[in-house]
Design a protein around this motif. Structure first.
Motif, short mmCIF file in Angstrom:
data_model
loop_
_atom_site.label_atom_id
_atom_site.label_comp_id
_atom_site.label_asym_id
_atom_site.label_seq_id
_atom_site.Cartn_x
_atom_site.Cartn_y
_atom_site.Cartn_z
N LEU A 154 1.02 -0.93 -0.17
CA LEU A 154 -0.03 -0.07 0.71
C LEU A 154 0.41 0.99 0.10
O LEU A 154 1.63 1.43 0.88
N PRO A 155 0.51 2.34 -1.07
CA PRO A 155 1.89 3.84 -0.55
C PRO A 155 0.88 3.98 0.38
O PRO A 155 -0.13 3.69 1.24
N THR A 194 -5.43 8.29 3.56
CA THR A 194 -7.23 7.58 3.50
C THR A 194 -7.83 6.38 4.57
O THR A 194 -8.49 6.62 4.70
N ILE A 195 -7.14 5.31 4.92
CA ILE A 195 -7.48 4.01 5.18
C ILE A 195 -7.76 4.69 6.63
O ILE A 195 -8.52 3.80 7.42
N LEU A 196 -6.97 4.79 6.90
CA LEU A 196 -6.79 5.54 8.57
C LEU A 196 -7.61 6.57 8.85
O LEU A 196 -7.99 6.50 9.76
N GLU A 197 -7.67 6.83 8.10
CA GLU A 197 -9.20 8.42 8.06
C GLU A 197 -10.41 7.66 7.71
O GLU A 197 -11.15 7.87 8.96
N ARG A 215 -18.52 -2.13 9.16
CA ARG A 215 -17.39 -1.11 8.60
C ARG A 215 -16.17 -0.83 8.62
O ARG A 215 -15.22 -0.68 7.43
N ARG A 216 -15.65 -0.77 9.53
CA ARG A 216 -14.92 -0.45 9.86
C ARG A 216 -13.65 -1.94 10.33
O ARG A 216 -12.01 -1.54 9.43
N GLU A 217 -14.09 -2.87 10.19
CA GLU A 217 -13.09 -4.20 9.94
C GLU A 217 -13.48 -4.45 8.19
O GLU A 217 -11.88 -4.64 7.57
N THR A 218 -13.76 -4.25 7.36
CA THR A 218 -13.72 -3.97 5.73
C THR A 218 -12.98 -3.15 5.28
O THR A 218 -12.55 -3.32 4.83
N VAL A 219 -13.06 -1.99 6.36
CA VAL A 219 -12.32 -0.85 5.47
C VAL A 219 -10.95 -1.17 6.37
O VAL A 219 -9.81 -1.06 6.03
N ARG A 220 -10.71 -1.74 7.04
CA ARG A 220 -9.06 -1.84 8.11
C ARG A 220 -8.87 -3.48 7.15
O ARG A 220 -7.59 -2.74 6.68
N ASN A 221 -9.33 -4.05 6.27
CA ASN A 221 -9.10 -4.97 5.77
C ASN A 221 -8.94 -4.83 4.59
O ASN A 221 -8.68 -6.08 3.76
N SER A 222 -9.33 -3.94 3.92
CA SER A 222 -9.75 -3.63 2.44
C SER A 222 -8.25 -4.23 1.29
O SER A 222 -8.34 -4.55 0.31
#
Length: 439
Positions: free
Chosen positions: A194-195, A201-204, A250-257
């Motif tokens: 990941l760049p 962006t993911i952390l935000e 949603r948090r798990e999905t974004v964190r593991n995307s």
């Protein structure tokens, strides 16, 4: 001695000879020949006669009879000369060696002056020479195509990564080539790259979701006591609980995307034919990492440069590396040309054990009008010194004759001899190359 053997698998002749051997006499039992004894007796008699005539010469000389003395002297000299000649001949005959034995002809295989080959029966058994009578048949001729072995597209697969990243081996390490795998087996994991901008962006996004979760959780804690006393409907509490569960998902999905491992699994059953990965290797998306093929389901792809009418071929065969004939079944012919040739694919119903993917093969396809001729095994036809096709005929029990022939292809194991030999002649079908090398 000639023995004729008739068996169900063929006929054979055994030729040999029996020669008696003379026993040598002991040295102490040797006797002088009779001619030598007679020669010695004649020499002794000549010497005695010479002595007798010498005595007569002395007697007549004392008597004064000189004529008789001269005659006695002449006779004595003649007997002395005769004894000397006989003694010399006896010594020459005694010292002359016995005549040498005439050497017997050798049984070594050799090429004769007329071009035929002599091979004794022991040599034929050593070379495993076998013959068969040429029989006429009517059969379809064959066209030779150059092909190669390929995997069945329905029973093979490749393993690729969608996102790319760093290779992480599994618990059993990275699979090796030749390893048998089943559909769904885990091969390797890919750690995505990941760049920094994407990570930010993911952390935000995760932070926003966690903030909403905290607000929803506070509302839920305030409304639960009120709902227990009946001041607030229980439905509001249930809505907040559902909203909180959705935020967590949603948090798990974004964190593991893009931060979770990508698992690469086998798509089909078979063996791994290619593995191009190493632990820690960084790969790009859609790189071919593994190739899986089923060795019990193989095809042959050939190129046909001429129109050979492959819609309904009589038969198609190929020759395996170990000499085994492989039966083929037509799959289809392409309508597009590749390198000015039509692509023809065949399926192998029963692939032999030693057949490998990518191996070149000569494919024999029987097509066209049938022809008549003498059918012989392909191994019976060899090349002569001038490059023409010849067969070896077994004309005599220990003699083979080369015969130029014109052949037509039939399949991977047989050919038709269109001209050169006659029906019923014994053709060498095994050991032909060895006989052709005899000089």
């Amino acid at each position: 001695m000639i023995f004729s053997i008739n068996a169900s698998r063929g006929n054979d002749l055994l030729v040999d000879s029996f020669i008696p051997r003379a026993e040598a006499r002991p040295a102490e039992q040797k006797h002088e020949p009779g001619w030598l004894l007679s020669t010695r007796a004649a020499i002794a008699a000549s010497v005695l006669a010479a002595l007798g005539f010498g005595g007569l010469f002395a007697y007549w000389k004392r008597r004064g009879r000189f004529m008789a003395a001269s005659m006695s002297a002449v006779l004595a000299g003649a007997f002395v000369i005769l004894a000397s000649v006989m003694f010399g001949e006896g010594r020459t005959s005694a010292t002359q060696p016995n005549p040498p034995d005439v050497p017997a002809l050798s049984d070594a295989p050799r090429r004769l002056q007329d071009g035929t080959v002599f091979a004794a029966k022991p040599t034929q058994r050593l070379l495993e020479v076998r013959t068969a009578a040429a029989e006429p048949q009517t059969i379809h001729p064959a066209v030779t195509l150059i092909g190669r072995v390929m995997a069945d597209p329905n029973r093979s697969s490749i393993v690729q990564s969608i996102y790319g990243g760093r290779v992480v081996p599994g618990d059993d390490g990275i699979p090796r080539i030749g390893q048998t795998v089943r559909k769904g087996d885990l091969l390797i994991r890919i750690e995505p790259h990941l760049p920094i901008a994407d990570r930010t962006t993911i952390l935000e996004k995760v932070g926003e979701i966690e903030q909403l979760m905290a607000i929803t959780d506070n509302k839920l804690r305030r409304l639960r006591p009120l709902a227990e006393r009946g001041a607030v409907p229980q439905g509001q509490v249930n809505d907040l609980e559902s909203e909180l569960e959705g935020l967590r998902a949603r948090r798990e999905t974004v964190r593991n995307s893009r931060t979770g491992f990508e698992e690469l699994r086998a798509s089909t059953d078979g063996i791994i034919t290619a593995a191009k990965v190493a632990p820690g290797q960084v790969i790009q998306p859609q790189d071919v990492l593994f190739q899986i093929a089923d060795p019990s389901s193989l095809w042959v792809e050939a190129l046909a440069y001429d129109e050979i009418g492959l819609k309904q071929p009589e038969a198609a065969t190929a020759m395996a590396p170990n000499g085994q004939q492989i039966a083929l079944s037509l799959v289809g012919t392409s309508r597009a040309l590749r390198q000015h040739a039509s692509v023809v694919q065949f399926a192998i119903p029963e692939p032999p054990a030693g057949l490998n993917i990518g191996q070149p093969l000569n494919v024999m396809v029987q097509t066209g009008a049938p022809v008549s001729g003498l059918v012989v095994p392909r191994n019976a036809v060899v090349r002569s010194g001038n490059g023409e096709n010849i067969v070896w005929l077994h004309t005599e029990p220990e003699r083979f004759e080369p015969r130029p022939v014109r052949v037509v292809q039939v399949d991977a194991a047989r050919v038709i001899v269109a001209a050169g030999i006659s029906e019923g002649e014994d053709v060498v079908v095994r050991g032909t190359d060895l006989i052709n090398q005899i000089r």
